[in-house]
Design an enzyme around this catalytic site. Structure first.
Site, PDB file in Angstrom:
ATOM      1  N   ASN A 143       0.807  -1.225   0.000  1.00 56.84           N
ATOM      2  CA  ASN A 143       0.000   0.000   0.000  1.00 56.84           C
ATOM      3  C   ASN A 143       0.838   1.273   0.000  1.00 56.84           C
ATOM      4  O   ASN A 143       0.325   2.344  -0.284  1.00 56.84           O
ATOM      5  CB  ASN A 143      -0.933   0.005   1.214  1.00 56.84           C
ATOM      6  CG  ASN A 143      -0.217  -0.349   2.492  1.00 56.84           C
ATOM      7  OD1 ASN A 143       0.285  -1.468   2.646  1.00 56.84           O
ATOM      8  ND2 ASN A 143      -0.136   0.594   3.403  1.00 56.84           N
ATOM      9  N   ALA A 188     -13.784  -2.848  -0.165  1.00 59.96           N
ATOM     10  CA  ALA A 188     -14.516  -2.106  -1.207  1.00 59.96           C
ATOM     11  C   ALA A 188     -14.016  -0.677  -1.387  1.00 59.96           C
ATOM     12  O   ALA A 188     -13.998  -0.170  -2.512  1.00 59.96           O
ATOM     13  CB  ALA A 188     -16.005  -2.083  -0.851  1.00 59.96           C
ATOM     14  N   HIS A 189     -13.591  -0.029  -0.290  1.00 61.98           N
ATOM     15  CA  HIS A 189     -13.311   1.408  -0.436  1.00 61.98           C
ATOM     16  C   HIS A 189     -12.000   1.721  -1.132  1.00 61.98           C
ATOM     17  O   HIS A 189     -11.684   2.881  -1.372  1.00 61.98           O
ATOM     18  CB  HIS A 189     -13.405   2.132   0.927  1.00 61.98           C
ATOM     19  CG  HIS A 189     -12.252   1.926   1.851  1.00 61.98           C
ATOM     20  ND1 HIS A 189     -11.325   2.900   2.103  1.00 61.98           N
ATOM     21  CD2 HIS A 189     -11.876   0.864   2.604  1.00 61.98           C
ATOM     22  CE1 HIS A 189     -10.428   2.458   2.987  1.00 61.98           C
ATOM     23  NE2 HIS A 189     -10.746   1.222   3.297  1.00 61.98           N
ATOM     24  N   CYS A 306      -2.836   6.781   8.845  1.00 62.40           N
ATOM     25  CA  CYS A 306      -2.762   6.289  10.220  1.00 62.40           C
ATOM     26  C   CYS A 306      -3.936   6.882  10.982  1.00 62.40           C
ATOM     27  O   CYS A 306      -4.236   8.066  10.827  1.00 62.40           O
ATOM     28  CB  CYS A 306      -1.423   6.730  10.817  1.00 62.40           C
ATOM     29  SG  CYS A 306      -1.267   6.401  12.548  1.00 62.40           S
TER      30      CYS A 306
HETATM   31  N1  PLP Z   1      -4.482  -4.011   3.714  1.00 55.75           N
HETATM   32  C1  PLP Z   1      -3.970  -3.014   2.968  1.00 55.75           C
HETATM   33  C2  PLP Z   1      -2.813  -3.313   2.057  1.00 55.75           C
HETATM   34  C3  PLP Z   1      -4.512  -1.733   3.033  1.00 55.75           C
HETATM   35  O1  PLP Z   1      -3.996  -0.747   2.300  1.00 55.75           O
HETATM   36  C4  PLP Z   1      -5.607  -1.512   3.914  1.00 55.75           C
HETATM   37  C5  PLP Z   1      -6.182  -0.154   4.069  1.00 55.75           C
HETATM   38  O2  PLP Z   1      -5.474   0.837   4.107  1.00 55.75           O
HETATM   39  C6  PLP Z   1      -6.123  -2.579   4.651  1.00 55.75           C
HETATM   40  C7  PLP Z   1      -5.533  -3.814   4.534  1.00 55.75           C
HETATM   41  C8  PLP Z   1      -7.304  -2.410   5.573  1.00 55.75           C
HETATM   42  O3  PLP Z   1      -8.495  -2.377   4.834  1.00 55.75           O
HETATM   43  P1  PLP Z   1      -9.813  -1.697   5.471  1.00 55.75           P
HETATM   44  O4  PLP Z   1      -9.572  -0.223   5.473  1.00 55.75           O
HETATM   45  O5  PLP Z   1     -10.926  -2.088   4.550  1.00 55.75           O
HETATM   46  O6  PLP Z   1      -9.992  -2.276   6.817  1.00 55.75           O
END
Ligand code: PLP
Length: 363
Positions: A143, A188-189, A306
């Site tokens: 991410n 989803a978001h 964060c």
């Molecule tokens: N895993 C990754 C690589 C992410 O970027 C995120 C969200 O930033 C998540 C998990 C967590 O997802 P959620 O926001 O739907 O809980």
């Protein structure tokens, strides 16, 4: 008023029109999918139709889709509910650059190192698996840097060792083929759907026990009345496709331009997602960069969003061996709707910032 340009699509994406319309329509429906009357049956039809759509997207049969409240919950469910032979949960081996949702899913995770490009150290994985089968969590793509992991190799090692593979595909979903794994987490978001909804794709339902019991929903894997409007919006979002190659071209052009002025692109040598770039400015704290760019109207982030709103040095970049530079990079993340004009304007703002701050280490 200065226009504001959103370049933080890895944090969250705008809800697409089709997803918003599906969500609003579902809100108008009164009925619990578990009720036997007409309202319940209509809600159940919507739920199962959405499940079919998400299953098609993931390349599995509908009974392999467990809706959750998002990526974090999907990861928590697999991390704590996955079972190999026997009633106890297996060891959990996780890549050092995983999202905090994985790193903090349990307090006994075993960290696997990555190389300087952010890809998992396969020899370390092999060595850890030689101590016995385990659940292994390796993300499809990161991410913060967009770095894509060698999942085919990881899957082979895990399978040979008799373990289970959990892939966090939250950032990768919709941008590259989804992996073949025992568990795949989706949110989803990150792909044009609403926040607070996601799914865990489960290859073998027998390999998972619920961590949240209750009414037996989701075939006993996740108790609780389903978030039908969210699920409808999620399904509508995954049904849309996008041209990511044009996004990659824009990102690479941006990176090339900034590199010529002293920027460092982290994870550059590894395959990466089309839309995420981790851009370092030597000697300048990431928080300063984010604030200066924000004042100019550009929304980017310093590593992961964060919940405290604070900027910390990136654990991802630190795991890649970057030392102080781990606190000097911003994440720029594009969408298919990001235009050349927006990228040009952002590049000009970044270059002005770099000139003003007198980059140490810049060419
Ligand atoms: N895993 C990754 C690589 C992410 O970027 C995120 C969200 O930033 C998540 C998990 C967590 O997802 P959620 O926001 O739907 O809980």
């Amino acid at each position: 008023m200065k226009s504001r340009i959103y370049l933080d699509h890895a944090a969250t994406t705008p809800v697409r029109d089709a997803a918003r319309a599906a969500l609003v329509e579902a809100l108008g429906l009164t009925g619990n999918p578990s009720s036997v009357h007409g309202g319940g049956r209509a809600a159940n039809a919507l739920l199962e139709g959405a499940r079919d759509t998400v299953a098609r997207f993931a390349g599995v049969a509908p009974e392999h889709v467990v809706f959750t409240s998002g990526g974090t919950e999907a990861i928590a469910l697999a991390s704590n509910g996955a079972r190999l032979a026997g009633p106890t949960r297996p060891r959990l081996l996780v890549g050092a650059t995983e999202h905090s949702a994985v790193l903090q899913a349990r307090d006994d995770v075993v960290l696997l190192p990555v190389d300087c490009d952010g890809q998992i150290d396969l020899a370390a994985l092999r060595a850890a698996l030689s101590e016995g089968p385990a659940l292994v969590a390796v993300q499809a793509a990161n991410n913060e840097t967009g770095v894509i992991q060698p999942l085919a190799e990881v899957a082979t090692l895990v399978r040979e060792a008799g373990g289970l593979l959990l892939v966090d595909a939250v950032q990768a979903a919709g941008k590259m083929a989804l992996p073949d794994a025992d568990f795949v987490a989706l949110s989803a978001h990150k792909l044009g759907g609403p926040p607070g909804i996601g799914a865990l794709i489960v290859r073998d339902p027998e390999s998972l026990i619920a961590i949240q019991r209750g009414g037996g929903q989701e075939r006993g894997h996740r108790g609780g009345t389903p978030n039908l409007p969210g699920i409808a919006g999620f399904a509508a979002a995954v049904a849309q496709t996008h041209d990511w190659s044009a996004v990659a071209t824009r990102r690479i052009a941006l990176e090339t331009r900034l590199k010529a002025a002293g920027a460092i692109i982290h994870g550059e040598a590894a395959p990466r997602l089309p839309n995420i770039g981790s851009i370092g400015l030597p000697g300048v704290a990431a928080s300063t960069q984010v604030m200066m760019l924000d004042l100019e109207g550009y929304m980017v982030s310093a590593g992961a969003a964060c919940s405290s709103g604070k900027v910390k040095a990136s654990h991802v970049l630190a795991a890649m061996g970057l030392g102080a530079a781990a606190g000097e990079a911003i994440r720029v993340s594009l969408s298919p709707a990001t235009t050349d004009a927006e990228i040009d304007a952002f590049a000009a703002a970044w270059l002005a910032m770099a000139a003003r701050l007198g980059r140490k280490g810049a060419a």
